[in-house]
Design a protein around this motif. Structure first.
Motif, PDB file in Angstrom:
ATOM      1  N   TYR A  70      58.547 -18.534  45.474  1.00 54.19           N
ATOM      2  CA  TYR A  70      59.448 -18.878  44.376  1.00 54.19           C
ATOM      3  C   TYR A  70      60.845 -18.398  44.721  1.00 54.19           C
ATOM      4  O   TYR A  70      61.017 -17.271  45.159  1.00 54.19           O
ATOM      5  CB  TYR A  70      58.989 -18.215  43.074  1.00 54.19           C
ATOM      6  CG  TYR A  70      57.608 -18.658  42.671  1.00 54.19           C
ATOM      7  CD1 TYR A  70      57.432 -19.748  41.834  1.00 54.19           C
ATOM      8  CD2 TYR A  70      56.488 -18.002  43.152  1.00 54.19           C
ATOM      9  CE1 TYR A  70      56.173 -20.174  41.485  1.00 54.19           C
ATOM     10  CE2 TYR A  70      55.212 -18.420  42.813  1.00 54.19           C
ATOM     11  CZ  TYR A  70      55.048 -19.508  41.978  1.00 54.19           C
ATOM     12  OH  TYR A  70      53.808 -19.930  41.648  1.00 54.19           O
ATOM     13  N   ASP A  71      61.842 -19.236  44.505  1.00 57.51           N
ATOM     14  CA  ASP A  71      63.208 -18.769  44.756  1.00 57.51           C
ATOM     15  C   ASP A  71      63.724 -18.033  43.511  1.00 57.51           C
ATOM     16  O   ASP A  71      62.981 -17.839  42.546  1.00 57.51           O
ATOM     17  CB  ASP A  71      64.118 -19.931  45.177  1.00 57.51           C
ATOM     18  CG  ASP A  71      64.375 -20.915  44.048  1.00 57.51           C
ATOM     19  OD1 ASP A  71      63.990 -20.617  42.890  1.00 57.51           O
ATOM     20  OD2 ASP A  71      64.965 -21.974  44.311  1.00 57.51           O
TER      21      ASP A  71
ATOM     22  N   PRO B 292      59.255 -23.295  42.707  1.00 57.50           N
ATOM     23  CA  PRO B 292      58.254 -23.065  43.746  1.00 57.50           C
ATOM     24  C   PRO B 292      58.479 -23.906  44.996  1.00 57.50           C
ATOM     25  O   PRO B 292      59.034 -24.999  44.923  1.00 57.50           O
ATOM     26  CB  PRO B 292      56.945 -23.476  43.057  1.00 57.50           C
ATOM     27  CG  PRO B 292      57.347 -24.451  42.014  1.00 57.50           C
ATOM     28  CD  PRO B 292      58.757 -24.131  41.615  1.00 57.50           C
ATOM     29  N   LYS B 293      58.064 -23.362  46.131  1.00 55.94           N
ATOM     30  CA  LYS B 293      58.101 -24.115  47.384  1.00 55.94           C
ATOM     31  C   LYS B 293      56.864 -23.766  48.177  1.00 55.94           C
ATOM     32  O   LYS B 293      56.526 -22.584  48.321  1.00 55.94           O
ATOM     33  CB  LYS B 293      59.357 -23.743  48.178  1.00 55.94           C
ATOM     34  CG  LYS B 293      59.360 -24.355  49.572  1.00 55.94           C
ATOM     35  CD  LYS B 293      60.619 -24.051  50.353  1.00 55.94           C
ATOM     36  CE  LYS B 293      60.459 -24.574  51.791  1.00 55.94           C
ATOM     37  NZ  LYS B 293      61.628 -24.294  52.626  1.00 55.94           N
TER      38      LYS B 293
ATOM     39  N   PRO C 171      66.131 -16.834  57.442  1.00 55.75           N
ATOM     40  CA  PRO C 171      65.452 -15.564  57.720  1.00 55.75           C
ATOM     41  C   PRO C 171      64.905 -14.939  56.439  1.00 55.75           C
ATOM     42  O   PRO C 171      63.798 -14.393  56.438  1.00 55.75           O
ATOM     43  CB  PRO C 171      66.562 -14.696  58.328  1.00 55.75           C
ATOM     44  CG  PRO C 171      67.490 -15.668  58.976  1.00 55.75           C
ATOM     45  CD  PRO C 171      67.491 -16.868  58.057  1.00 55.75           C
ATOM     46  N   GLN C 172      65.649 -15.055  55.334  1.00 58.84           N
ATOM     47  CA  GLN C 172      65.201 -14.460  54.076  1.00 58.84           C
ATOM     48  C   GLN C 172      63.925 -15.128  53.582  1.00 58.84           C
ATOM     49  O   GLN C 172      63.028 -14.473  53.062  1.00 58.84           O
ATOM     50  CB  GLN C 172      66.289 -14.581  52.993  1.00 58.84           C
ATOM     51  CG  GLN C 172      67.562 -13.789  53.270  1.00 58.84           C
ATOM     52  CD  GLN C 172      68.380 -14.360  54.430  1.00 58.84           C
ATOM     53  OE1 GLN C 172      68.378 -15.567  54.692  1.00 58.84           O
ATOM     54  NE2 GLN C 172      69.079 -13.490  55.154  1.00 58.84           N
ATOM     55  N   GLU C 173      63.856 -16.441  53.765  1.00 53.74           N
ATOM     56  CA  GLU C 173      62.656 -17.146  53.332  1.00 53.74           C
ATOM     57  C   GLU C 173      61.453 -16.734  54.190  1.00 53.74           C
ATOM     58  O   GLU C 173      60.340 -16.608  53.688  1.00 53.74           O
ATOM     59  CB  GLU C 173      62.874 -18.663  53.417  1.00 53.74           C
ATOM     60  CG  GLU C 173      61.841 -19.444  52.638  1.00 53.74           C
ATOM     61  CD  GLU C 173      62.228 -20.908  52.470  1.00 53.74           C
ATOM     62  OE1 GLU C 173      62.664 -21.265  51.367  1.00 53.74           O
ATOM     63  OE2 GLU C 173      62.125 -21.684  53.441  1.00 53.74           O
TER      64      GLU C 173
ATOM     65  N   GLU D 157      60.089 -13.722  35.338  1.00 53.83           N
ATOM     66  CA  GLU D 157      59.596 -14.115  36.657  1.00 53.83           C
ATOM     67  C   GLU D 157      59.753 -12.984  37.684  1.00 53.83           C
ATOM     68  O   GLU D 157      58.822 -12.640  38.407  1.00 53.83           O
ATOM     69  CB  GLU D 157      60.432 -15.323  37.092  1.00 53.83           C
ATOM     70  CG  GLU D 157      60.066 -15.901  38.408  1.00 53.83           C
ATOM     71  CD  GLU D 157      59.236 -17.166  38.246  1.00 53.83           C
ATOM     72  OE1 GLU D 157      59.455 -17.894  37.264  1.00 53.83           O
ATOM     73  OE2 GLU D 157      58.380 -17.396  39.097  1.00 53.83           O
ATOM     74  N   TYR D 158      60.943 -12.413  37.707  1.00 59.42           N
ATOM     75  CA  TYR D 158      61.241 -11.415  38.731  1.00 59.42           C
ATOM     76  C   TYR D 158      60.354 -10.188  38.588  1.00 59.42           C
ATOM     77  O   TYR D 158      59.724  -9.730  39.538  1.00 59.42           O
ATOM     78  CB  TYR D 158      62.725 -11.012  38.660  1.00 59.42           C
ATOM     79  CG  TYR D 158      63.068  -9.956  39.682  1.00 59.42           C
ATOM     80  CD1 TYR D 158      63.402 -10.322  40.983  1.00 59.42           C
ATOM     81  CD2 TYR D 158      63.035  -8.600  39.351  1.00 59.42           C
ATOM     82  CE1 TYR D 158      63.682  -9.364  41.942  1.00 59.42           C
ATOM     83  CE2 TYR D 158      63.315  -7.636  40.299  1.00 59.42           C
ATOM     84  CZ  TYR D 158      63.642  -8.015  41.585  1.00 59.42           C
ATOM     85  OH  TYR D 158      63.912  -7.059  42.528  1.00 59.42           O
ATOM     86  N   ASP D 159      60.310  -9.651  37.351  1.00 59.85           N
ATOM     87  CA  ASP D 159      59.508  -8.446  37.124  1.00 59.85           C
ATOM     88  C   ASP D 159      58.036  -8.700  37.453  1.00 59.85           C
ATOM     89  O   ASP D 159      57.373  -7.876  38.086  1.00 59.85           O
ATOM     90  CB  ASP D 159      59.618  -8.000  35.659  1.00 59.85           C
ATOM     91  CG  ASP D 159      61.020  -7.486  35.342  1.00 59.85           C
ATOM     92  OD1 ASP D 159      61.798  -7.268  36.297  1.00 59.85           O
ATOM     93  OD2 ASP D 159      61.335  -7.319  34.153  1.00 59.85           O
ATOM     94  N   ALA D 160      57.550  -9.868  37.016  1.00 57.05           N
ATOM     95  CA  ALA D 160      56.142 -10.195  37.258  1.00 57.05           C
ATOM     96  C   ALA D 160      55.872 -10.331  38.749  1.00 57.05           C
ATOM     97  O   ALA D 160      54.811  -9.949  39.245  1.00 57.05           O
ATOM     98  CB  ALA D 160      55.787 -11.486  36.536  1.00 57.05           C
ATOM     99  N   ASP D 161      56.847 -10.837  39.470  1.00 55.30           N
ATOM    100  CA  ASP D 161      56.707 -11.013  40.908  1.00 55.30           C
ATOM    101  C   ASP D 161      56.551  -9.670  41.609  1.00 55.30           C
ATOM    102  O   ASP D 161      55.669  -9.474  42.440  1.00 55.30           O
ATOM    103  CB  ASP D 161      57.963 -11.724  41.431  1.00 55.30           C
ATOM    104  CG  ASP D 161      57.654 -12.582  42.632  1.00 55.30           C
ATOM    105  OD1 ASP D 161      56.546 -13.169  42.658  1.00 55.30           O
ATOM    106  OD2 ASP D 161      58.499 -12.666  43.528  1.00 55.30           O
TER     107      ASP D 161
END
Ligand code: ADP
Ligand code: ZN
Ligand code: MG
Length: 476
Positions: free
Chosen positions: A110-111, A116-117, A163-165, A314-318
């Motif tokens: 997820y970005d 999603p990707k 690179p980050q991905e 999303e972020y916290d859950a990630d």
């Protein structure tokens, strides 16, 4: 960095399967033992020694393939990959080549916007590890303790674009392997490492450029650094009209650059052929079914559940879902404190900071979940404010005492009593007449200054919400 080129990255990840014994013999897989203390005729390649497949390793590999959404081949075949190297006494590595254990899977990333990707997974196959060469000034040593340790190799499609991905993919893969318990995922001990393939092409081009493979990266930081360096290097070469040569390179962590190891024409021809001492590996449908039924909640499912049950973003859950034990600590905390957001903030800022600083996992974290809950309940009831809570937290870390004990010993309870606070407010108003005058003439932001004075007089213990209310009332 120029914007002319699109970055293409594919990773080949090696994960050591968490088994007691090696892949084809009964030797221990324990790390860090005296060199050459856990070896036998099989894993040192003595003539006539016969391999016997470790079914525990197969089970782990099946779990891995299923967790990565792969299709498992009913029949897969072990092959000999022939090459010479001092750490490979047999002269070949047993791997899977033409018919791997599993194919065609994916990992979802997820970005930042939560889009999603899917990153495709080409194949998952089993293979044994080689030994280790250790070099000193005068000579080199060979340690065969690692020889024959079971691995899975997870090969991705060239689907990553930065690179980050690539780092996100590797992190997600680690979270999954950790969650299903097939790999210790200790990157410092080398039981999770990757080879990174990278090439550039002009935006809009339909063919990939020539790729370079960077071998053996064993940390997320190194992966990102090595790839960024390589992208920069290839960009400059292409910009100046040079051709990229297909080659294998090594990343030097000290200088932060990659160096050529071998060119394509020097590449080995491994002369793969089916391993005559092992039968093909057959995996029946009901084996796959029962493995699927025993699969734990995977990170993506956990993340969705954390979002819907606790209203986390999303972020916290990630972050929480990427570590099974951290997530379970969090969920226990919420079950007592009943404040999902407050708990998430504390876990992600204060607790994770400590874990990072001390380089430990939540298992080794000093404060038991019950004690942490006690602290947060004090915050939630208004008995102490956030600032006090932070200092109690550090006290708990160093002394191992409970939150309640620390709070009562040090007299840190928040002052909630209206009349007590009112008395301090009156004092502050009386001795700051000039500021009060300014406030009344419209400089309302001076209120913050006065609140500060009240807090200071109360030694930080006054409930700031009540201070604000009383002060505003008195000034108007
Ligand atoms: P090789 O035969 O050299 O091992 P593979 O086709 O098996 O190459 O691919 C190995 C890895 O390299 C895979 O992860 C794949 O996604 C990646 N890869 C293949 N071609 C490219 C490319 N042009 N650029 C970047 N990565 C690539
Ligand atoms: Zn052995
Ligand atoms: Mg390959």
């Amino acid at each position: 960095m120029s914007n002319t080129y699109e970055i293409i990255i594919g990773l080949e990840v090696h994960a050591q399967l968490l088994t007691k014994s090696k892949m084809f013999c009964a030797c221990s897989t324990e790390f860090g033992l005296t060199p050459n203390s856990n070896i036998c005729p099989v894993c040192t390649g003595q003539p006539g020694a016969l391999p016997v497949l470790n079914s525990g390793a197969v089970d782990h590999a099946i779990r891995t393939a299923l967790a990565l959404n792969c299709k498992i081949n009913e029949t897969s075949v072990f092959a000999r990959k022939n090459y010479f190297y001092p750490d490979l006494p047999k002269g070949y590595q047993i791997s899977q080549h033409e018919e791997p254990l599993a194919v065609k899977g994916y990992i979802e990333l997820y970005d930042k916007q939560g889009v999603p990707k899917k990153i495709g997974i080409t194949r998952v196959h089993m293979e044994e590890d080689a030994g280790k060469n250790i070099h000193s000034d005068k000579c080199s040593f060979v340690d065969l303790n690692r020889s024959g340790v079971p691995l899975v190799e997870i090969v991705s499609e060239p689907d990553m674009r930065s690179p980050q991905e690539a780092v996100s993919y590797f992190k997600k893969l680690r979270a999954i392997l950790d969650c299903i318990g097939v790999c210790a995922c200790n990157m410092e001990e080398g039981n999770l490492r990757c080879d990174a393939n990278v090439s550039l092409r002009k935006f809009g081009a339909d063919k990939f450029g020539t790729k370079v493979e960077i071998k053996n990266l064993n940390s997320f930081r190194f992966l990102e650094k090595a790839l960024s360096y390589e992208v920069e290097r290839q960009t400059q070469m292409l910009d100046s009209g040079e051709k990229i040569e297909q080659e294998t390179r090594l990343f030097d962590a000290v200088s932060g650059i990659t160096k050529s190891m071998r060119k394509k024409e020097e590449a080995n021809d491994y002369r793969y052929f089916p391993e005559p001492d092992l039968t093909p590996l057959v995996i029946k449908k009901d084996k796959i079914k029962s493995t699927e039924q025993n699969m734990p909640e995977l990170p993506d499912a956990k993340k969705k559940r954390l979002m819907s049950s606790y209203g986390l973003n999303e972020y916290d859950a990630d972050v929480l879902s990427s570590d099974v034990l951290l997530a379970s600590y969090y969920e226990k905390l919420v079950s007592i404190v009943k404040e999902p957001k407050l708990c998430s903030n504390w876990v992600q800022t204060d607790i994770m900071r400590v874990l990072n600083e001390q380089k430990i996992s939540i298992q080794a974290f000093k404060i038991k979940v019950e004690n942490m809950a006690e602290l947060l309940l004090l915050v939630n009831k208004g008995s102490i404010n956030q600032n006090t809570a932070k200092s109690v937290f550090s006290e708990m870390l160093s002394g191992g005492r409970s939150a309640k004990d620390i709070v009562s010993e040090k007299g840190l309870l928040q002052i909630q009593d209206q009349s007590q606070i009112e008395a301090i407010v009156d004092e502050v108003i009386a001795s700051n007449t000039a500021q009060v005058e300014q406030y009344k003439q419209g400089k309302t932001n001076i209120a913050g200054y006065l609140v500060g004075l009240v807090m200071k007089q109360s030694k930080g213990k006054a409930n700031p919400v009540i201070v604000n209310e009383i002060l505003k009332k008195k000034l108007s």
